[in-house]
Design a protein around this motif. Structure first.
Motif, PDB file in Angstrom:
ATOM      1  N   TYR A 727       0.839  -1.206   0.000  1.00  0.00           N
ATOM      2  CA  TYR A 727       0.000   0.000   0.000  1.00  0.00           C
ATOM      3  C   TYR A 727       0.870   1.250   0.000  1.00  0.00           C
ATOM      4  CZ  TYR A 727      -3.591   3.402   1.167  1.00  0.00           C
ATOM      5  OH  TYR A 727      -4.432   4.485   1.141  1.00  0.00           O
ATOM      6  N   CYS A 728       1.920   1.237   0.815  1.00  0.00           N
ATOM      7  CA  CYS A 728       2.810   2.410   0.850  1.00  0.00           C
ATOM      8  C   CYS A 728       3.432   2.632  -0.521  1.00  0.00           C
ATOM      9  CB  CYS A 728       3.896   2.223   1.899  1.00  0.00           C
ATOM     10  SG  CYS A 728       3.217   2.241   3.569  1.00  0.00           S
ATOM     11  N   LYS A 729       3.824   1.523  -1.143  1.00  0.00           N
ATOM     12  CA  LYS A 729       4.434   1.609  -2.477  1.00  0.00           C
ATOM     13  C   LYS A 729       3.449   2.258  -3.466  1.00  0.00           C
ATOM     14  CE  LYS A 729       7.262   0.099  -5.710  1.00  0.00           C
ATOM     15  NZ  LYS A 729       8.624  -0.320  -5.811  1.00  0.00           N
ATOM     16  N   MET A 730       2.180   1.755  -3.426  1.00  0.00           N
ATOM     17  CA  MET A 730       1.164   2.302  -4.342  1.00  0.00           C
ATOM     18  C   MET A 730       0.981   3.801  -4.083  1.00  0.00           C
ATOM     19  SD  MET A 730      -0.553  -0.278  -6.121  1.00  0.00           S
ATOM     20  CE  MET A 730      -2.316  -0.136  -6.180  1.00  0.00           C
ATOM     21  N   THR A 735       1.638   9.589  -5.441  1.00  0.00           N
ATOM     22  CA  THR A 735       2.016  10.978  -5.141  1.00  0.00           C
ATOM     23  C   THR A 735       3.223  11.414  -5.946  1.00  0.00           C
ATOM     24  OG1 THR A 735       3.222  10.101  -3.256  1.00  0.00           O
ATOM     25  CG2 THR A 735       1.067  11.067  -2.810  1.00  0.00           C
ATOM     26  N   GLN A 736       4.179  10.485  -6.201  1.00  0.00           N
ATOM     27  CA  GLN A 736       5.426  10.928  -6.825  1.00  0.00           C
ATOM     28  C   GLN A 736       5.403  10.850  -8.341  1.00  0.00           C
ATOM     29  OE1 GLN A 736       8.707   8.916  -4.926  1.00  0.00           O
ATOM     30  NE2 GLN A 736       7.808   9.207  -2.908  1.00  0.00           N
ATOM     31  N   ILE A 737       4.598   9.985  -8.887  1.00  0.00           N
ATOM     32  CA  ILE A 737       4.598   9.849 -10.365  1.00  0.00           C
ATOM     33  C   ILE A 737       3.278  10.340 -10.956  1.00  0.00           C
ATOM     34  CG2 ILE A 737       4.869   8.249 -12.299  1.00  0.00           C
ATOM     35  CD1 ILE A 737       7.311   8.156 -10.606  1.00  0.00           C
ATOM     36  N   ILE A 738       2.177   9.733 -10.488  1.00  0.00           N
ATOM     37  CA  ILE A 738       0.895   9.983 -11.174  1.00  0.00           C
ATOM     38  C   ILE A 738       0.461  11.435 -11.013  1.00  0.00           C
ATOM     39  CG2 ILE A 738      -1.539   9.415 -11.172  1.00  0.00           C
ATOM     40  CD1 ILE A 738      -0.775   6.552 -10.563  1.00  0.00           C
TER      41      ILE A 738
END
Length: 1682
Positions: A727-730, A735-738
């Motif tokens: 979940y943290c990865k998603m 936040t950082q890419i999408i």
């Protein structure tokens, strides 16, 4: 309390308790041994409470409230007062404790000085005592069950099963609207009523609640538009010339925040002072209309900014304290205890504030309030305007406004306040300036709290980017005015209108309310992540998190945590913690010992605790001055972090120390640095096993752990840990890419419309998947903290939700990839991430050397699908912990295999998408654009010349490509697409040709493809068939079938839709429905581009069977509608055609023309339509016999037609009593005819036009005078006559001559046999005969069976067509009765019964025939047709029906004798010799056998249906005679019985002496006196009266016979002997009975019997009886009354 040996049931392996004090390097935890696993621990200042499995509760530590006060017991003591109760939760405050039992009861014990135990009158409560929460709102009052408790220093909170908060004790931390403390009785915190509270927590003097955001599930609550406290509008709106001002400047004095001092002031003593209306804010008493003055500059800037921030929050204060306390609407100004620098400052400040406030009021309400009593400022019309505006503007304006206001506020504040960690206590201003701002509508709240959540997060992350809101109103279009405490939004009405138009929405990454809209099941099952944290109570350390240190009397939402997905809250003595789904901890409040885990200041707003990267916290607890965190590190074994005061062994303070001393010591310690700067890892935590919970309280720390039995505990921990990590990865990717990508300016122009849409779908599905993962992680964590068993694993029972989400997500990635989306994203990504894609590489876990950005993006977006293997692996680990035969093993195994199967399937999908993407790269560009579709995947293609078109030209290029939805035949410059759902492939056998051919069948083309080798042939055959099969199954359930080749051949019959393209009848028509080998076959819908729609059955590509056609009529702008049967694409059989003009044709069709029998109603109102034609049609024209009722003229024509014209013989009657019979030519009365008027004036002769005499003729008057000669002129308007006048009867001798002169009617009309031939022909053709009687009877029976079976099918589809009794009859009719062999009486009866049933059901050919005949008969003889002169024709028509139906019956039952034939009667069965249709006839005299006649067999069926019109004609015909008879009857009936018997000449011996009384005592009789009336022969009279209730002549004769028997019986009992009548004796008695029966239309009854009597009865017993009745009728008419 010794520990059990570890051999027992493994109870010793769970819930092991370890305790230690604080943190220093030498600390080691001690192990506490208890009877069973510990489930929960609660710690107070100097004591603790333990909950052990089984529901027992133990206390330990100092327990001064116990009577036997031991300094500190060595081991935990059992609370025996709770034995017998099963406790499910415990809580401990500073010096009191509570427990919740299984049934929701609350028990409290400990210190009760502040009422915190909820028991009045006791200062301490030694043992657990029940406390009831009583809901007084309900009637009768109910006890509220409780889920959990939280205890503070002087207060207790309970969370009820209805998810409401209750409080008792002392202090503003209760959140209750009371002025007197302590509150002994639990009360509901009204301010949170109506919200769904998930958890509560208590600090020493503050309270926290975790609340679910209002989502769609709360929409049904009525919208709140008035403040709950002061009943004033929350939002106001003013309409200026070119803009609208929406203001939320409502300020509620009752909800204001209080400082510490004021809480102390808050007492009833303050109620003097001036009274104000409760809706008025606290204001100084003047109104200013100038603009709000700028903040006074002389003040120190930080103070200034603080004031501003307080303003923004709606708080009324500056740094320390002091404005008026408000209690219950009264105000005390200038309380001297105020430690304000000087009172002038207070007054100035208040003045400034009030001016601003008034300014708002002026703008908002559009009125100046000069008097305090001017109550509510806005009217209800404004109120409704607000509501309508809100819905119009929608959430776009609201969210934009919210984001902007935040932005502006940030820029407006001095920069010192807004630190990088986010604004200091400032959050979006809309709906924030009262303690609880009830929003305009709950739905709006949901949207705000989620759709702008992202925006708020960005703002808080240091305002690093310019605000950009795709899809919201762009910034240039409105102005935001800053009026000190309120933002007022100016909107032009034009803008409002624009805002209502749908625009492209920005993709909200946090799905709205609750989880995923697409997965409604998830809402209930999964824990919610849309939460808010509310806080209230004392705030001197900033522990409320509102950015100030003010107290709050009422719960207030901490805005900055709104979109953070908080899943748990915890409260230490003076600090607060919130744990998020992303495993981060926010902390705020007192930080004197580093207990917040960070050194940021101010600590009055939530900030992240500092933990090194990759540490994911999943449980936490707060003590007096420290915080414990339970987290995952690199491995999934839990680790514990500590932050707060470091404890030296001797640092325990003695309770005797003065408070001041203690505080001084603390300050020294702080200086000495004996506390943590950030959370420290406790080195011993790895030795504790698998820790499931941590607890902190006072100076103590506790951890509960489990041993890893069978690896099960480790398995659960690993599963939860993996899910949290994922979940943290998603979230990181989000936040950082999408988010950065979405916010790029040029994104949509770079991608183009299609790709942008696909990207948004992809990101939405990513968001949904991410959300589901977060919810699942939260539920797994909760499972670890509580039960730790398999049953609560949501992934088992709700696997489908996970599988569907992953499948949909993977399709979205594939679609975007196929359309080349990732290639086009490369440039924007490079712009953003720069040339070094480290971030992308790190997040997509890519290990290649310098990969392409597109490949990185593909890898990144496919990353989530790899998690499916993880599920499979971890579930498999858990599987091994169970017995193979156990239920849990089975469930885990099933889920595991489902995830593995899906992982494989998605892997294959990814491969397909890759293959397709590379194919498009190499495909010639022109065609790509039209053929490339997001869902389209390549299966195989013939670029290697493996497949050729047969008979192709030498230089033609033929390229065949099979996609998952179509076969494409591409040529040099053009291509053709054949959808797979309507493609049939057949291999051509190769016996002699040597060619490897495949025959392709599509709806409009058939062609042959040649493969280069047998192998290629089978490969292509298999690929195409598989693709067709998958396309069909996808169409059927919108999801491609799993597994590649289950069936080798797709079904030949199938359901599909297709649009025809070739010229012809079907050009551009769209067909949806069943197919068979390239042709529509079965049920379907066909729509033409011109608007025609056919719905119904098809056969071999053509409409065939039952169907409906709608055809638009352009001129009338309405539809023609046909509903009926079709054959070979044409209307054929029975049907109803409703024309747009309002005409309706109901009847037979042939070749789409009206042909056969039919009825045409025309005119606007079909019920009373101006004209109705019923009769025979030939090729769309009226031809043959027909009846035309012209209602407007009042004429009815019954006769022959040709080509729509009246031609041939006919009868016409009018409503004025005229009657014409004779010839018609060219639609006119022309030729010889007879015309009668109502008074019997008759003309017989030549006619030339309607009602126009022309030529020779005879005119006879009613008195028999007549004119002979030539006539000219219209009837009734003066005739010109040339001729002779005759006056007969002058001489007696002429009388005989005259008899020959009477006009004979019926010669010139259509004879009965020629009427309605089409109706009978239809019936014969239904039985399979070309003409009457020509055909095989077995074939006819087969046709009947088929007709009934298909009707049964129809009824199954629409059961409302038939009643239940009808459908039962239908079932019995499906059995063909025996119709061969000699007819016996038994067979005769079964035939009779069969006919009765068959004629009752319109679906049987005979029933249909009968229904039509009844319809035409009524059409003919009802209304204008009820003319007495038509009686002979009506009777003949019935006789003709009988003959013709009898012919059909004899055709079906071949062995039935013809009319008048005999059926031999078996000697034994006597009871069968009843008249047909009779009910309970007594036995007749034996006969040699039964005579077969059509009337006996069929009249019982036919006559009851035709009786009303027929009997009306009889009544009209016999009117004069009946009137004479009735006069007589009425006169004679005035006489008493004996007088009448004497008058009629009945012999005395037949006079009854007595008669039974109506209410007889046993056998009592009453004497017949001279005055007795209606008593003699009463039973016979009653019997005869029944003649009017029967229909058929045979039934009526039966009644007459019964009457005779009644008379005989009575006479026999009188004479006490057998007796034979002579007619002379019988006639007067019968005459008496007839008179007394008073039958109104006896003449009609007599005529009817006479006309329709069975000929074989005429000379028998019945015949004689009937003659007697007839004689009576004539006798009564001619009776001379003397």
């Amino acid at each position: 309390m010794e520990r059990k040996s570890s051999g027992d049931d493994g109870a010793g392996e769970r819930g092991l308790l370890h305790t230690w004090k604080g943190y220093s390097y030498s600390v080691t935890p001690e192990r506490l041994l208890l009877r069973g696993p510990v489930l929960q621990v609660a710690l107070g200042t100097r004591h603790g409470v333990l909950l052990v499995e089984g529901g027992q509760v133990y206390s330990f530590g100092e327990l001064p409230w116990k009577q036997s006060h031991v300094p500190e017991p060595a081991k935990p003591t059992l609370e025996s007062a709770l034995s017998g109760q099963r406790v499910v939760a415990v809580a401990a405050g500073s010096f009191h404790s509570g427990a919740v039992t299984e049934d929701g009861g609350v028990h409290m014990w400990g210190d009760n000085a502040a009422g915190q135990c909820g028991l009045s009158g006791l200062s301490t409560v030694p043992n657990p005592t029940p406390v009831a929460l009583v809901d007084t709102d309900t009637t009768p009052t109910q006890t509220v069950p409780v889920l959990e408790l939280a205890c503070g220093e002087q207060h207790t909170l309970a969370l009820s099963a209805q998810r409401e908060v209750w409080a008792w004790g002392s202090g503003c931390q209760l959140g209750l609207n009371v002025a007197v403390f302590p509150v002994w009785k639990p009360q509901k915190v009204e301010h949170l009523a109506g919200r769904y509270v998930l958890q509560v927590a208590c600090g020493a003097s503050h309270s926290l609640a975790l609340v679910r955001c209002l989502g769609p599930q709360d929409i049904h609550r009525p919208p709140v538009d008035k403040c709950r406290q002061c009943n004033q509008l929350l939002f106001t709106m003013t309409d200026k010339e070119d803009h609208v001002i929406i203001s939320d400047a409502h300020y509620c004095p009752l909800s204001m925040e209080l400082t510490e001092d004021e809480v102390r002031l808050q007492a009833p003593a303050l109620t003097q002072g001036l009274k104000m209306s409760p809706s008025e804010p606290v204001l100084s008493s003047h109104t200013s209309t100038s603009n709000s003055p700028p903040p006074t500059r002389g003040v120190d800037p930080t103070q200034d900014s603080e004031k501003e921030s307080a303003l923004a929050n709606g708080a009324l204060t500056a740094a320390d304290s002091g404005p008026p306390a408000q209690s219950g609407g009264s105000v005390v100004l200038g309380v001297k205890s105020s430690p304000y620098p000087d009172e002038q400052a207070v007054k100035d400040y208040l003045k400034k504030l009030s001016e601003a406030e008034q300014m708002d009021k002026a703008t908002a309400g559009g009125t100046h309030t000069l008097l305090p009593s001017a109550g509510g400022l806005t009217s209800s019309t404004l109120n409704s305007l607000v509501a309508s505006c809100a819905s119009a503007v929608g959430d776009r304006v609201a969210s934009t406004y919210e984001a902007l206001s935040l932005k502006k506020m940030m820029n407006y504040l001095p920069s010192g306040v807004a630190k990088a960690g986010g604004p200091a206590g400032l959050t979006s201003v809309v709906g924030d300036n009262t303690a609880e701002r009830v929003r305009l509508e709950d739905s709006m709240q949901a949207k705000k709290s989620s759709s702008t959540g992202d925006i708020r997060e960005e703002e808080a992350e240091g305002l690093r980017r310019r605000l950009s809101l795709p899809g919201l109103l762009s910034q240039g279009r409105y102005a935001v005015h800053l009026l000190s405490t309120s933002y007022t939004l100016l909107l032009s009405p034009r803008l409002l209108r624009k805002a209502c138009r749908p625009r492209m929405r920005a993709v909200a990454l946090t799905p709205l309310g609750g989880p995923v809209p697409e997965v409604p099941e998830a809402q209930e099952v999964f824990p919610t992540l849309q939460t808010e944290v509310w806080s209230w109570g004392h705030g001197e350390h900033g522990q409320l998190g509102h950015g100030d240190s003010l107290a709050r009397v009422r719960p207030l939402c901490i805005k900055s945590l709104n979109s953070k997905e908080v899943v748990r809250v915890a409260a230490g003595a003076h600090h607060s913690l919130a744990l998020t789904a992303q495993s981060q901890v926010f902390s705020w409040g007192s930080n004197s010992f580093g207990q917040l885990g960070h050194m940021e200041s101010p600590s009055t707003v939530p900030r992240l605790a500092k933990l090194s990267e990759g540490i994911r916290v999943w449980d936490m607890s707060a003590g007096e001055r420290h915080t414990l965190l339970l987290a995952d590190g690199d491995c999934f074994r839990p680790i514990i972090y500590y932050s707060g005061q470091q404890v030296k062994e001797e640092a325990e303070e003695s309770p005797a120390k003065e408070l001041g001393q203690q505080e001084e010591e603390e300050e020294e310690e702080q200086r000495a640095g004996s506390y943590t700067q950030q959370p420290v890892l406790l080195p011993f935590c790895m030795d504790l096993g698998y820790v499931s919970n941590v607890f902190a309280g006072s100076q103590r720390c506790v951890a509960l752990s489990d041993m890893n039995v069978m690896g099960f505990i480790a398995g659960l921990h690993e599963l939860a840990s993996a899910e949290r990590k994922f979940y943290c990865k998603m979230c990181n990717i989000k936040t950082q890419i999408i988010r950065p990508l979405l916010e790029m300016e040029a994104l949509s122009s770079a991608l183009g419309q299609t790709a942008t849409g696909l990207l948004h779908t992809l990101i939405r599905r990513f968001g949904l998947l991410c959300h589901l993962t977060g919810q699942h992680a939260a539920s797994l964590t909760a499972n670890l903290r509580r039960v730790r068993d398999v049953n609560s694993l949501l992934v088992l029972d709700n696997a489908s939700i996970f599988l569907d989400s992953y499948t949909e997500y993977c399709s979205a990635v594939g679609n975007f990839q196929v359309m080349g989306g990732f290639q086009t994203l490369t440039k924007p990504s490079l712009d953003f991430f720069g040339k070094s894609p480290e971030l992308l590489m790190k997040l997509s876990e890519c290990s290649e050397e310098n990969p392409a950005t597109a490949d990185l993006l593909v890898a990144l977006f496919y990353l989530p699908t790899r998690h499916l293997h993880e599920y499979g692996r971890l579930l498999l680990k858990l599987v091994t912990c169970f017995e193979v035969c156990s239920n849990d093993y089975q469930r885990l195994q099933d889920s595991c295999s489902k995830f593995e199967a899906l992982a494989l399937q998605l892997k294959r999908k990814r491969k397909d998408a890759d293959y397709t993407f590379h194919f498009w790269k190499s495909f010639p560009g022109k065609m790509t654009d039209s053929l490339r579709k997001p869902q389209r995947r390549l299966i195989c293609e013939s670029s290697n010349k493996a497949l050729m078109l047969q008979n192709a030209g030498r230089f033609s290029v033929n390229w065949f490509i099979v996609f998952n939805d179509a076969l494409v035949h591409a040529q040099f410059s053009s291509h053709h697409v054949f959808p797979l759902t309507t493609l049939w492939v057949e291999p051509i056998p190769e016996e002699n040709t040597g060619l490897h051919g495949l025959k392709m069948i599509t709806p409009e083309e058939t062609f042959t493809l040649l493969a280069s080798s047998p192998m290629e042939k089978t490969k292509w055959l298999r690929s195409i068939n598989q693709a067709v099969e998958q396309a069909l199954s996808a169409a059927a359930q919108d999801s491609a079938s799993v597994g590649s080749g289950q069936k080798l051949e797709p079904p030949v019959p199938r359901t599909a839709s297709y649009t025809f393209y070739k010229d012809g009848r079907l050009k551009e028509a769209k067909y949806e429905g069943r197919w068979l080998a390239g042709k529509p076959n079965g049920r379907g819908v066909l729509k033409w581009p011109d608007g025609r729609i056919y719905t119904g059955a098809f056969k071999n590509g053509l409409e065939d069977g039952f169907g409906e056609l709608l055809a638009p009529n352009k001129t009338l702008n309405k539809n023609d509608q046909y509903l009926g049967h079709w054959k070979d694409g044409k209307m054929h059989g029975l049907g109803t055609y409703r024309y747009a003009s309002g005409e309706v044709y109901d009847g037979s069709f042939q070749d789409s023309m009206r042909h056969g029998h039919g009825m045409l109603r025309s005119g606007k109102l079909n019920t009373s339509s101006p004209s109705v034609f019923i009769g025979q049609w030939l090729q769309d024209k009226k031809t043959g016999y027909g009846v035309f009722d012209d209602i407007t003229k009042g004429e009815k024509y019954m006769g022959m037609w040709q080509d729509h014209l009246r031609q041939g013989t006919a009868v016409v009657v009018t409503q004025f009593g005229l009657y014409y019979e004779g010839a018609f030519r060219d639609n006119k009365m022309m030729g010889t005819g007879i015309l009668l008027s109502d008074d019997d004036t008759t003309y017989e002769g030549e006619f030339s036009d309607d009602w126009t005499l022309n030529g020779k003729g005879t005119l006879t008057m009613a008195n028999s005078d007549y004119l002979e000669g030539s006539f000219n002129g219209e009837w009734g308007s003066g005739l010109k006559v040339t001729g002779s006048y005759f006056k007969p009867h002058l001489f007696e001798a002429d009388k005989d001559k005259d008899k020959t002169r009477a006009v004979k009617l019926g010669r010139l009309c259509v004879c009965a046999e020629d009427k309605w031939q089409a109706v009978f022909e239809e019936c014969w053709s239904q039985l399979g005969c070309e003409a009457a009687g020509r055909g095989e009877s077995w074939k006819a029976w087969e046709n009947i069976a088929v007709a009934l079976a298909t009707s049964r099918q129809h009824i199954r589809d629409s059961p409302e067509m038939l009643s239940r009794s009808h459908s039962r009859t239908l079932e019995s009719l499906e059995v063909i009765p025996p119709h061969e062999g000699p007819i016996t009486m038994e067979r005769y009866h079964s035939i009779r019964l069969y006919l009765l049933k068959a004629c009752d059901i319109p679906l049987h050919p005979l029933g249909r025939l009968l229904e039509t005949l009844v319809a035409v008969y009524r059409m003919t003889y009802v209304g204008v047709g009820a003319n007495r002169r038509l009686l002979p024709q009506a009777v003949n028509e019935i006789k003709s029906y009988l003959n013709r139906i009898f012919q059909i019956v004899r055709f079906l039952f071949r062995d039935l004798p013809e009319e008048g034939g005999l059926i031999p009667e078996p000697a034994t069965s006597l009871q069968d010799k009843k008249e047909p249709g009779s009910t309970d006839a007594p036995l007749e005299s034996p006969k040699p056998g039964r005579v077969v006649s059509s009337s006996a067999l069929l009249l019982p069926v036919l006559l009851p249906r035709l009786y009303p019109p027929l009997f009306t004609l009889y009544a009209l015909d016999k009117e004069r005679e009946d009137d004479v008879y009735w006069d007589c009857v009425l006169r004679l009936n005035k006489q008493p019985d004996l007088a009448l018997l004497a008058f009629l000449g009945v012999q005395q011996k037949f006079w009854p002496v007595s008669f039974p009384v109506s209410m007889p005592a046993l056998g009592e009789k009453q004497q017949v006196l001279s005055s007795t009336k209606d008593a003699c022969f009463a039973s016979a009279v009653e019997t005869l009266q029944q003649i009017s209730t029967t229909f058929t002549p045979s039934d009526k004769l039966q009644v007459i016979q019964l009457t005779f028997e009644e008379i005989t019986q009575e006479v026999q009992s009188l004479l006490k002997q057998d007796f034979l009548w002579s007619m002379d004796d019988l006639f007067p008695v019968f005459l008496y009975v007839v008179l007394r029966a008073r039958i109104r239309n006896l003449g009609s009854e007599v005529s009817l019997i006479e006309d329709l009597m069975d000929p074989c009865v005429q000379h028998g017993e019945h015949g004689i009886m009937f003659t007697t009745l007839k004689a009576c009728y004539y006798q009564i008419q001619h009776e001379k009354i003397t």
